[in-house]
Design a protein around this motif. Structure first.
Motif, PDB file in Angstrom:
ATOM      1  N   GLY A 222       0.817  -1.202   0.000  1.00  0.00           N
ATOM      2  CA  GLY A 222       0.000   0.000   0.000  1.00  0.00           C
ATOM      3  C   GLY A 222       0.858   1.263   0.000  1.00  0.00           C
ATOM      4  O   GLY A 222       0.570   2.223  -0.719  1.00  0.00           O
ATOM      5  N   ALA A 223       1.923   1.263   0.785  1.00  0.00           N
ATOM      6  CA  ALA A 223       2.818   2.415   0.832  1.00  0.00           C
ATOM      7  C   ALA A 223       3.520   2.602  -0.509  1.00  0.00           C
ATOM      8  O   ALA A 223       3.688   3.733  -0.981  1.00  0.00           O
ATOM      9  CB  ALA A 223       3.844   2.238   1.947  1.00  0.00           C
ATOM     10  N   LEU A 224       3.908   1.507  -1.129  1.00  0.00           N
ATOM     11  CA  LEU A 224       4.587   1.585  -2.420  1.00  0.00           C
ATOM     12  C   LEU A 224       3.660   2.152  -3.489  1.00  0.00           C
ATOM     13  O   LEU A 224       4.083   2.978  -4.310  1.00  0.00           O
ATOM     14  CB  LEU A 224       5.090   0.199  -2.836  1.00  0.00           C
ATOM     15  CG  LEU A 224       5.854   0.108  -4.155  1.00  0.00           C
ATOM     16  CD1 LEU A 224       7.103   0.982  -4.119  1.00  0.00           C
ATOM     17  CD2 LEU A 224       6.211  -1.331  -4.452  1.00  0.00           C
ATOM     18  N   ILE A 225       2.422   1.748  -3.475  1.00  0.00           N
ATOM     19  CA  ILE A 225       1.445   2.274  -4.446  1.00  0.00           C
ATOM     20  C   ILE A 225       1.287   3.784  -4.262  1.00  0.00           C
ATOM     21  O   ILE A 225       1.240   4.533  -5.240  1.00  0.00           O
ATOM     22  CB  ILE A 225       0.098   1.535  -4.319  1.00  0.00           C
ATOM     23  CG1 ILE A 225       0.238   0.107  -4.837  1.00  0.00           C
ATOM     24  CG2 ILE A 225      -1.013   2.272  -5.056  1.00  0.00           C
ATOM     25  CD1 ILE A 225      -0.960  -0.779  -4.575  1.00  0.00           C
ATOM     26  N   LYS A 226       1.219   4.245  -3.017  1.00  0.00           N
ATOM     27  CA  LYS A 226       1.109   5.680  -2.763  1.00  0.00           C
ATOM     28  C   LYS A 226       2.322   6.429  -3.294  1.00  0.00           C
ATOM     29  O   LYS A 226       2.192   7.514  -3.875  1.00  0.00           O
ATOM     30  CB  LYS A 226       0.938   5.942  -1.268  1.00  0.00           C
ATOM     31  CG  LYS A 226      -0.410   5.526  -0.729  1.00  0.00           C
ATOM     32  CD  LYS A 226      -0.504   5.771   0.765  1.00  0.00           C
ATOM     33  CE  LYS A 226      -1.833   5.269   1.314  1.00  0.00           C
ATOM     34  NZ  LYS A 226      -1.907   5.431   2.774  1.00  0.00           N
ATOM     35  N   VAL A 227       3.510   5.879  -3.113  1.00  0.00           N
ATOM     36  CA  VAL A 227       4.729   6.523  -3.601  1.00  0.00           C
ATOM     37  C   VAL A 227       4.720   6.577  -5.128  1.00  0.00           C
ATOM     38  O   VAL A 227       5.063   7.604  -5.728  1.00  0.00           O
ATOM     39  CB  VAL A 227       5.986   5.773  -3.089  1.00  0.00           C
ATOM     40  CG1 VAL A 227       7.231   6.234  -3.812  1.00  0.00           C
ATOM     41  CG2 VAL A 227       6.135   5.963  -1.588  1.00  0.00           C
TER      42      VAL A 227
ATOM     43  N   GLY B  63       2.234   9.245  -6.264  1.00  0.00           N
ATOM     44  CA  GLY B  63       2.785  10.577  -5.999  1.00  0.00           C
ATOM     45  C   GLY B  63       3.876  10.942  -6.990  1.00  0.00           C
ATOM     46  O   GLY B  63       3.922  12.071  -7.511  1.00  0.00           O
ATOM     47  N   THR B  64       4.759   9.999  -7.279  1.00  0.00           N
ATOM     48  CA  THR B  64       5.836  10.242  -8.238  1.00  0.00           C
ATOM     49  C   THR B  64       5.280  10.487  -9.634  1.00  0.00           C
ATOM     50  O   THR B  64       5.725  11.399 -10.347  1.00  0.00           O
ATOM     51  CB  THR B  64       6.809   9.044  -8.257  1.00  0.00           C
ATOM     52  OG1 THR B  64       7.306   8.833  -6.932  1.00  0.00           O
ATOM     53  CG2 THR B  64       7.964   9.294  -9.196  1.00  0.00           C
TER      54      THR B  64
ATOM     55  N   VAL C 163       2.986  16.770 -13.681  1.00  0.00           N
ATOM     56  CA  VAL C 163       2.955  18.222 -13.460  1.00  0.00           C
ATOM     57  C   VAL C 163       4.191  18.868 -14.077  1.00  0.00           C
ATOM     58  O   VAL C 163       4.102  19.923 -14.723  1.00  0.00           O
ATOM     59  CB  VAL C 163       2.837  18.544 -11.955  1.00  0.00           C
ATOM     60  CG1 VAL C 163       3.099  20.018 -11.680  1.00  0.00           C
ATOM     61  CG2 VAL C 163       1.469  18.133 -11.438  1.00  0.00           C
ATOM     62  N   ALA C 164       5.353  18.244 -13.917  1.00  0.00           N
ATOM     63  CA  ALA C 164       6.579  18.788 -14.490  1.00  0.00           C
ATOM     64  C   ALA C 164       6.496  18.807 -16.019  1.00  0.00           C
ATOM     65  O   ALA C 164       6.899  19.790 -16.656  1.00  0.00           O
ATOM     66  CB  ALA C 164       7.779  17.976 -14.029  1.00  0.00           C
ATOM     67  N   LEU C 165       5.985  17.737 -16.615  1.00  0.00           N
ATOM     68  CA  LEU C 165       5.850  17.691 -18.073  1.00  0.00           C
ATOM     69  C   LEU C 165       4.877  18.746 -18.581  1.00  0.00           C
ATOM     70  O   LEU C 165       5.150  19.439 -19.567  1.00  0.00           O
ATOM     71  CB  LEU C 165       5.395  16.302 -18.518  1.00  0.00           C
ATOM     72  CG  LEU C 165       6.456  15.203 -18.484  1.00  0.00           C
ATOM     73  CD1 LEU C 165       5.817  13.851 -18.806  1.00  0.00           C
ATOM     74  CD2 LEU C 165       7.579  15.504 -19.455  1.00  0.00           C
ATOM     75  N   ILE C 166       3.747  18.887 -17.918  1.00  0.00           N
ATOM     76  CA  ILE C 166       2.758  19.893 -18.326  1.00  0.00           C
ATOM     77  C   ILE C 166       3.345  21.294 -18.195  1.00  0.00           C
ATOM     78  O   ILE C 166       3.160  22.147 -19.066  1.00  0.00           O
ATOM     79  CB  ILE C 166       1.458  19.730 -17.516  1.00  0.00           C
ATOM     80  CG1 ILE C 166       0.766  18.421 -17.905  1.00  0.00           C
ATOM     81  CG2 ILE C 166       0.534  20.918 -17.709  1.00  0.00           C
ATOM     82  CD1 ILE C 166      -0.394  18.026 -17.012  1.00  0.00           C
ATOM     83  N   SER C 167       4.073  21.531 -17.114  1.00  0.00           N
ATOM     84  CA  SER C 167       4.705  22.839 -16.921  1.00  0.00           C
ATOM     85  C   SER C 167       5.735  23.106 -18.015  1.00  0.00           C
ATOM     86  O   SER C 167       5.811  24.219 -18.552  1.00  0.00           O
ATOM     87  CB  SER C 167       5.385  22.908 -15.560  1.00  0.00           C
ATOM     88  OG  SER C 167       4.437  22.767 -14.534  1.00  0.00           O
TER      89      SER C 167
END
Length: 68
Positions: free
Chosen positions: A40-45, A48-49, A55-59
């Protein structure tokens, strides 16, 4: 050794084996729970990544479009 003594030893051995099996089952359950929590923690990471990369690509695309 008489039959009663042998039966008592066999019964004791089975009881010891049952205790050991119970301990192994408990440890397997603990490992299963830890793996579930880690997954579950790995899926969240990962989510998030992925969001950060998007967001970086869109920016970056936005900056490129405004520069031309």
């Amino acid at each position: 050794m008489d039959m009663e003594t042998r039966m008592a030893l066999v019964e004791q051995n089975y009881q010891n084996l049952e205790k050991r099996i119970d301990k192994v089952e408990e440890k397997i359950d603990d490992i299963k729970e830890q793996m579930t929590n880690s997954q579950g923690a790995l899926i969240k990471v990962i989510i998030g990544t992925t969001g950060t990369i998007l967001v970086a690509l869109i920016s970056t695309i936005g900056v490129i479009l405004t520069q031309t």
